[in-house]
Enzyme design. Structure first.
Site, PDB file in Angstrom:
ATOM      1  N   HIS A  46       0.815  -1.219   0.000  1.00  0.00           N
ATOM      2  CA  HIS A  46       0.000   0.000   0.000  1.00  0.00           C
ATOM      3  C   HIS A  46       0.852   1.275   0.000  1.00  0.00           C
ATOM      4  O   HIS A  46       0.364   2.362  -0.350  1.00  0.00           O
ATOM      5  CB  HIS A  46      -0.927  -0.004   1.220  1.00  0.00           C
ATOM      6  CG  HIS A  46      -2.260   0.627   0.979  1.00  0.00           C
ATOM      7  ND1 HIS A  46      -2.432   1.735   0.181  1.00  0.00           N
ATOM      8  CD2 HIS A  46      -3.500   0.314   1.449  1.00  0.00           C
ATOM      9  CE1 HIS A  46      -3.718   2.072   0.165  1.00  0.00           C
ATOM     10  NE2 HIS A  46      -4.386   1.233   0.915  1.00  0.00           N
ATOM     11  N   ASP A  65      -9.693  -2.369 -20.496  1.00  0.00           N
ATOM     12  CA  ASP A  65      -9.830  -2.986 -21.815  1.00  0.00           C
ATOM     13  C   ASP A  65      -8.517  -3.633 -22.263  1.00  0.00           C
ATOM     14  O   ASP A  65      -7.615  -2.964 -22.752  1.00  0.00           O
ATOM     15  CB  ASP A  65     -10.278  -1.925 -22.825  1.00  0.00           C
ATOM     16  CG  ASP A  65     -10.588  -2.512 -24.191  1.00  0.00           C
ATOM     17  OD1 ASP A  65     -10.472  -3.752 -24.358  1.00  0.00           O
ATOM     18  OD2 ASP A  65     -10.943  -1.735 -25.099  1.00  0.00           O
TER      19      ASP A  65
END
Length: 497
Positions: A174, A422
């Site tokens: 993180h 995509d």
């Protein structure tokens, strides 16, 4: 080994040609150091792994994007820093990518068959952690030491291929980025796959620190909840009560929830009607609430019953406020993207009596209006100043409220649009069929799995993963085990209403 010897291996020797950059203050909070994230994107397509690797290689050779190939180190003062190689090669790659190949259909794999999918009705699935043996490599990192005591790059990617599906798992600490930061990487990766180099922004990377500048503009005292900030006494009291809760209710579970589009549409219509009735009686315009607002309102009402909260109890709903979308001038550049953590918690204070008495629409509206109040430039700057002051003193993020309150937290990943990534240029063959029954598009994820690895508990934390191609909503929550029965009842009610 002697009695007082450390079993921890030494850190790798510093490479003289590496560029060394200290981590931004904001990324070094204890909660960032202590959390490793997995995001898994499941495609109903077979993807070309070599195309995936080639595009990411080219991305991490570009100008400031090279910073993402840094190694994490702890210096002699206990401060984290990045060591960026002068060049990448097979011995020191910019990222780690492994590939597990299965010749069978994903439906024939014992764990692959258990990956959640839409059923047309509201559903709760087992813990996403149970899929980890399939979705992450055997040596995937789970702790900060897995980076600092190795020469491991920041991005660890595992690609699992089947005869009719592919799963890409990205693992990172993180300290590198929040989910919106990871979205920046994914968008750039897919842009290169599509041959659209012009769409890749410059990276406000490790050398740029707009958050520190943001926290120096407005005094923390200007923050609207400054008079409710925890001091040491309140913080210890709050921690003590939470430790008691975890000792009393030792078992907790992370579960995945799917709410179909039709159910959420009905839920939102209900909320809007409730708000409209109140607004009409007061002679005002009807306020807007989003699907995310309604989802969170429903979750809060469900937990009021599931956790047995009292009418006289304060409930703090803590929303993760993404500073990139706060419209603050520090993050408004169209030509560059900020890499790192850019989050503040936006608290909404509710009373148990309100949740018990008020309709869903009113609860959703209270949350939305509270967040809107805290998104102004002055409030964003004051919040940032408060968090910086608190982290300097304690290493923790600031808390506000009442030590006896129930804290419910929410992180909205929907804004990251993970279901819209995509990867179609890498598709070798597709089983995704677009029809009236199946809206899944070739090269886009049909499911997203999110898991946090940490020694800290994520109890009462909700992650809104996002909305898939069929407009179904996916959530992941962590609750004590006995609370899930009531939540299941509320989920099933959505399907019968």
């Amino acid at each position: 080994m002697g009695l007082f010897s450390s079993t921890q291996p030494p850190q790798p020797t510093t490479v003289p040609s590496d560029e060394i950059i200290p981590l931004h203050f904001w990324n070094t909070a204890l909660c960032m150091r202590g959390t490793v994230l997995d995001v898994s994107l499941k495609f109903d397509d077979v993807l070309d792994v070599s195309k995936l690797r080639d595009a990411l290689n080219r991305l991490l050779e570009m100008e400031d994007w090279r910073q993402l190939g840094a190694r994490l180190r702890m210096n002699v003062d206990g401060k984290l820093e990045y060591h960026i190689p002068a060049h990448f090669d097979a011995s020191r790659p910019a990222f780690s990518m492994t590939n597990a190949q299965h010749e069978t259909s994903i439906a024939d794999h014992p764990l692959g068959a258990r990956i959640p999918h839409t059923t047309g009705t509201p559903a709760i699935f087992p813990s996403p952690d149970e899929l980890s043996p399939l979705l992450r490599s055997a040596d995937a990192p789970k702790h900060i030491d897995d980076w600092t005591y190795s020469d491991r790059p920041q991005l660890c990617i595992h690609v699992i291929t089947f005869s009719d599906a592919t799963v890409i798992t990205i693992t990172w600490l993180h300290t590198l980025a929040d989910v919106m930061g990871m979205t920046t990487i994914l968008n750039a990766w897919t842009a290169l796959l599509q041959g659209n180099r012009e769409a890749i922004p410059k990276l406000q990377g490790f050398r740029s620190d707009p958050l520190t500048q943001l926290g120096q503009r407005t005094p923390a005292e200007k923050y609207m909840h400054f008079n409710r900030v925890f001091g040491r006494k309140e913080f210890l009291w709050f921690i003590g009560l939470n430790i008691f809760d975890r000792l009393w209710y030792r078992q907790e579970e992370r579960r995945t929830i799917c709410i179909p589009a039709t159910c959420l549409r009905s839920l939102r219509q209900q909320a809007s009607s409730e708000i409209s009735a109140t607004s009409s009686s007061e002679g005002g315009t009807v306020p807007f609430v989003s699907e995310s607002d309604v989802l969170l309102g429903w979750w809060v009402r469900s937990l009021y019953g599931a956790l047995g909260l009292r009418t006289d109890q304060t409930i703090l709903v803590n929303n993760a406020l993404n500073l990139r979308t706060s419209l603050h001038e520090s993050f408004m550049s169209k030509d560059s993207a900020y890499m790192g953590n850019a989050l503040c918690m936006s608290p909404t204070f509710l009373q148990g009596q309100q949740i018990a008495d008020e309709p869903l629409g009113q609860i959703a509206l209270r949350i939305r209006e509270s967040v809107a109040e805290q998104r102004t430039p002055e409030q964003v700057e004051a919040m940032t100043a408060l968090q910086m002051q608190t982290m300097e003193k304690t290493g923790y993020l600031a808390l506000v409220g009442d030590p006896r309150m129930m804290l419910l937290s929410c992180s909205n990943w929907h804004k990251a649009r993970l279901f819209d990534m995509d990867f179609s240029p890498a598709v070798l063959q597709s089983s995704a069929q677009s029809s009236s029954q199946n809206t899944q598009k070739k090269g886009k994820p049909s499911y997203v799995n999110g898991v946090q690895h940490s020694e800290n508990s994520f109890r009462n934390v909700l992650s809104v993963i996002g909305k898939d191609a069929g407009r179904n909503w996916w959530l992941t929550g962590v609750l004590r085990t006995d609370a899930w029965a009531h939540v299941e009842e509320q989920v099933h009610k959505l399907g019968s209403s």
